[in-house]
Design a protein around this motif. Structure first.
Motif, PDB file in Angstrom:
ATOM      1  N   TYR A   7       0.809  -1.219   0.000  1.00 18.96           N
ATOM      2  CA  TYR A   7       0.000   0.000   0.000  1.00 18.96           C
ATOM      3  C   TYR A   7       0.840   1.266   0.000  1.00 18.96           C
ATOM      4  O   TYR A   7       0.402   2.301  -0.481  1.00 18.96           O
ATOM      5  CB  TYR A   7      -0.915   0.046   1.225  1.00 18.96           C
ATOM      6  N   SER A  10       1.260   3.452  -2.945  1.00 19.44           N
ATOM      7  CA  SER A  10       0.008   3.984  -3.483  1.00 19.44           C
ATOM      8  C   SER A  10      -0.604   5.069  -2.603  1.00 19.44           C
ATOM      9  O   SER A  10      -1.665   5.591  -2.938  1.00 19.44           O
ATOM     10  CB  SER A  10      -1.012   2.854  -3.638  1.00 19.44           C
ATOM     11  N   THR A  13      -1.547   8.383  -4.315  1.00 19.08           N
ATOM     12  CA  THR A  13      -2.683   8.193  -5.223  1.00 19.08           C
ATOM     13  C   THR A  13      -3.982   8.070  -4.438  1.00 19.08           C
ATOM     14  O   THR A  13      -5.010   8.636  -4.821  1.00 19.08           O
ATOM     15  CB  THR A  13      -2.464   6.956  -6.112  1.00 19.08           C
ATOM     16  N   ARG A  90      -2.158   9.343 -12.217  1.00 20.81           N
ATOM     17  CA  ARG A  90      -1.741   8.314 -11.245  1.00 20.81           C
ATOM     18  C   ARG A  90      -2.750   7.182 -11.149  1.00 20.81           C
ATOM     19  O   ARG A  90      -2.372   6.022 -10.988  1.00 20.81           O
ATOM     20  CB  ARG A  90      -1.497   8.944  -9.876  1.00 20.81           C
ATOM     21  N   GLU A  93      -2.142   4.930 -14.104  1.00 16.06           N
ATOM     22  CA  GLU A  93      -0.952   4.107 -13.859  1.00 16.06           C
ATOM     23  C   GLU A  93      -1.259   2.978 -12.893  1.00 16.06           C
ATOM     24  O   GLU A  93      -0.833   1.837 -13.098  1.00 16.06           O
ATOM     25  CB  GLU A  93       0.179   4.958 -13.280  1.00 16.06           C
ATOM     26  N   LEU A  94      -1.996   3.290 -11.824  1.00 13.17           N
ATOM     27  CA  LEU A  94      -2.340   2.281 -10.830  1.00 13.17           C
ATOM     28  C   LEU A  94      -3.230   1.197 -11.426  1.00 13.17           C
ATOM     29  O   LEU A  94      -3.037   0.005 -11.172  1.00 13.17           O
ATOM     30  CB  LEU A  94      -3.018   2.932  -9.621  1.00 13.17           C
ATOM     31  N   GLU A  95      -4.194   1.598 -12.241  1.00 14.68           N
ATOM     32  CA  GLU A  95      -5.074   0.617 -12.882  1.00 14.68           C
ATOM     33  C   GLU A  95      -4.290  -0.295 -13.820  1.00 14.68           C
ATOM     34  O   GLU A  95      -4.542  -1.502 -13.872  1.00 14.68           O
ATOM     35  CB  GLU A  95      -6.200   1.335 -13.620  1.00 14.68           C
TER      36      GLU A  95
END
Length: 112
Positions: A7, A10, A13, A90, A93-95
């Motif tokens: 985590y 992230s 984000t 962001r 990018e995370l997806e």
């Protein structure tokens, strides 16, 4: 799993996403919202949250408004226009990262 290293990368984000949905929020409110959404699985400590908020502010992604509440000063954080754009980048990018991890962890092999 409450404070998994997965985590930590992230956190910024997560903050940007929450502020996008909630207009402006103060630090404790952010920690409680994350705890509520994850049903207690993720707990953000003040030691992790405030440095992240200060960094996002220094990057020009957050505006800070100080208000007096119950004879105490409270800092409210809100996304700047640049913060809204950065949140979108962001999240994309995370997806993509999540999709790639899903492919690696649960590959769906097709029979040819």
């Amino acid at each position: 799993m409450a404070n998994s290293k997965l985590y930590k990368g992230s956190l910024n984000t997560i903050i940007l996403k929450l502020l996008d949905e909630g207009e402006k929020m103060y630090g404790y409110e952010i920690t409680q919202k994350v705890k509520e959404i994850t049903k207690g699985e993720l707990k953000i400590t003040e030691g992790a949250l405030y440095p992240a908020l200060h960094k996002l502010e220094a990057e020009g992604l957050l505006d800070v408004e100080v208000k007096k509440v119950d004879n105490r000063l409270r800092k409210y954080y809100k996304l700047t226009e640049q913060g809204v754009r950065e949140k979108t980048n962001r999240l994309a990018e995370l997806e993509e990262f999540i999709r790639n991890m899903e492919q690696l962890v649960n590959p769906k092999w097709s029979i040819k």
